[in-house]
Scaffold this motif. Structure first.
Motif, mmCIF file in Angstrom:
data_model
loop_
_atom_site.group_PDB
_atom_site.id
_atom_site.type_symbol
_atom_site.label_atom_id
_atom_site.label_comp_id
_atom_site.label_asym_id
_atom_site.label_seq_id
_atom_site.Cartn_x
_atom_site.Cartn_y
_atom_site.Cartn_z
ATOM 1 N N MET A 1 41.214 -21.860 -61.074
ATOM 2 C CA MET A 1 42.500 -21.647 -60.449
ATOM 3 C C MET A 1 43.209 -22.990 -60.337
ATOM 4 S SD MET A 1 43.452 -20.264 -56.634
ATOM 5 C CE MET A 1 42.297 -18.973 -56.659
ATOM 6 N N ASN A 2 44.441 -23.054 -60.737
ATOM 7 C CA ASN A 2 45.218 -24.291 -60.682
ATOM 8 C C ASN A 2 46.173 -24.268 -59.491
ATOM 9 O OD1 ASN A 2 44.052 -25.467 -62.864
ATOM 10 N ND2 ASN A 2 45.545 -24.680 -64.326
ATOM 11 N N LEU A 3 45.743 -24.863 -58.409
ATOM 12 C CA LEU A 3 46.574 -25.027 -57.219
ATOM 13 C C LEU A 3 46.577 -26.490 -56.842
ATOM 14 C CD1 LEU A 3 45.506 -22.127 -54.831
ATOM 15 C CD2 LEU A 3 47.676 -22.365 -55.995
ATOM 16 N N SER A 4 47.660 -26.920 -56.255
ATOM 17 C CA SER A 4 47.723 -28.281 -55.761
ATOM 18 C C SER A 4 46.738 -28.426 -54.603
ATOM 19 C CB SER A 4 49.138 -28.589 -55.277
ATOM 20 O OG SER A 4 49.148 -29.780 -54.533
ATOM 21 N N LYS A 5 46.085 -29.572 -54.551
ATOM 22 C CA LYS A 5 45.161 -29.829 -53.449
ATOM 23 C C LYS A 5 45.889 -29.783 -52.114
ATOM 24 C CE LYS A 5 42.090 -32.745 -56.142
ATOM 25 N NZ LYS A 5 41.537 -34.067 -56.335
ATOM 26 N N ASP A 6 47.151 -30.209 -52.105
ATOM 27 C CA ASP A 6 47.933 -30.191 -50.876
ATOM 28 C C ASP A 6 48.202 -28.775 -50.401
ATOM 29 O OD1 ASP A 6 47.974 -32.937 -50.844
ATOM 30 O OD2 ASP A 6 49.967 -33.108 -51.739
ATOM 31 N N ILE A 7 48.372 -27.847 -51.320
ATOM 32 C CA ILE A 7 48.610 -26.447 -50.947
ATOM 33 C C ILE A 7 47.349 -25.861 -50.317
ATOM 34 C CG2 ILE A 7 49.136 -24.133 -51.828
ATOM 35 C CD1 ILE A 7 51.554 -25.965 -51.832
ATOM 36 N N VAL A 8 46.201 -26.141 -50.910
ATOM 37 C CA VAL A 8 44.938 -25.628 -50.375
ATOM 38 C C VAL A 8 44.667 -26.231 -49.003
ATOM 39 C CG1 VAL A 8 42.440 -25.521 -50.737
ATOM 40 C CG2 VAL A 8 43.986 -25.212 -52.674
ATOM 41 N N ALA A 9 44.758 -27.560 -48.900
ATOM 42 C CA ALA A 9 44.511 -28.226 -47.622
ATOM 43 C C ALA A 9 45.536 -27.794 -46.579
ATOM 44 C CB ALA A 9 44.547 -29.744 -47.804
ATOM 45 N N GLY A 10 46.799 -27.689 -46.980
ATOM 46 C CA GLY A 10 47.843 -27.262 -46.056
ATOM 47 C C GLY A 10 47.627 -25.863 -45.535
ATOM 48 N N SER A 11 47.168 -24.966 -46.392
ATOM 49 C CA SER A 11 46.889 -23.594 -45.958
ATOM 50 C C SER A 11 45.782 -23.569 -44.909
ATOM 51 C CB SER A 11 46.495 -22.730 -47.159
ATOM 52 O OG SER A 11 47.543 -22.701 -48.095
ATOM 53 N N VAL A 12 44.756 -24.383 -45.126
ATOM 54 C CA VAL A 12 43.661 -24.459 -44.160
ATOM 55 C C VAL A 12 44.170 -25.022 -42.824
ATOM 56 C CG1 VAL A 12 41.450 -25.580 -43.651
ATOM 57 C CG2 VAL A 12 41.874 -24.626 -45.917
ATOM 58 N N ILE A 13 44.979 -26.071 -42.886
ATOM 59 C CA ILE A 13 45.514 -26.679 -41.663
ATOM 60 C C ILE A 13 46.407 -25.693 -40.918
ATOM 61 C CG2 ILE A 13 47.031 -28.496 -40.771
ATOM 62 C CD1 ILE A 13 45.946 -30.280 -43.072
ATOM 63 N N LEU A 14 47.251 -24.969 -41.628
ATOM 64 C CA LEU A 14 48.128 -23.997 -40.979
ATOM 65 C C LEU A 14 47.321 -22.865 -40.339
ATOM 66 C CD1 LEU A 14 51.116 -23.767 -43.486
ATOM 67 C CD2 LEU A 14 51.085 -24.853 -41.224
ATOM 68 N N ALA A 15 46.279 -22.410 -41.018
ATOM 69 C CA ALA A 15 45.428 -21.368 -40.443
ATOM 70 C C ALA A 15 44.732 -21.876 -39.184
ATOM 71 C CB ALA A 15 44.405 -20.894 -41.477
#
Length: 153
Positions: A1-15
């Motif tokens: 899966m090609n996602l930006s690391k910032d999107i993955v980390a940001g999703s975790v932080i927002l959750a």
């Protein structure tokens, strides 16, 4: 899966921010007329709002760059850091604030690869000392000092 690391980390932080916001709803609150200073829920929520805002900004910048990298598991040091911080948190009441902060300030840089031991030693001594001076001496707060209480701290 090609996602930006910032999107993955940001999703975790927002959750995590959402879960912590919910936790603040369980705090006891004083009636506004009797509250002195800021109510118990306001400061954590303010910090969570700032964290979420900065996280959204990070995610937006990541989308603008359109730089996609393959997501990989974080390095083993991340898990080791979590274990170290959890262990220190569990031992906090026994160690007290100065020794707990000393341990964190001495062990984390070494765990993450720093080998400049004189600088680490100065850092590990100065950070707890500064925290003690600011909160205990200047602000007059009671801090748990653990075994160092025998020294009259």
């Amino acid at each position: 899966m090609n996602l930006s690391k910032d999107i993955v980390a940001g999703s975790v932080i927002l959750a995590l921010s959402a879960v912590l916001w919910w936790v603040t709803t369980t705090f006891d609150s004083d009636p506004l007329g009797l509250a002195q200073g800021m109510p118990a829920t306001h400061m954590p929520r303010l910090i969570l709002i700032v964290m979420a805002g900065l996280t959204l900004l990070m995610m937006a910048q990541s989308l603008r760059k359109a730089e996609k990298t393959e997501w990989r598991a974080p390095p083993w040091r991340v898990g080791a850091t979590a274990v170290l911080l959890r262990t220190i948190a569990l031992l906090f009441s026994t160690l007290g604030l100065p020794l707990a902060f000393f341990a964190v300030c001495a062990l984390l840089p070494v765990l993450w690869g720093s080998r400049n031991y004189p600088v680490i030693a100065v850092f590990a001594v100065c950070v707890p000392a500064a925290i003690y001076v600011i909160f205990k001496i200047l602000l007059g707060l009671r801090l748990p000092v653990g075994p160092l209480s025998a020294l009259g701290l």
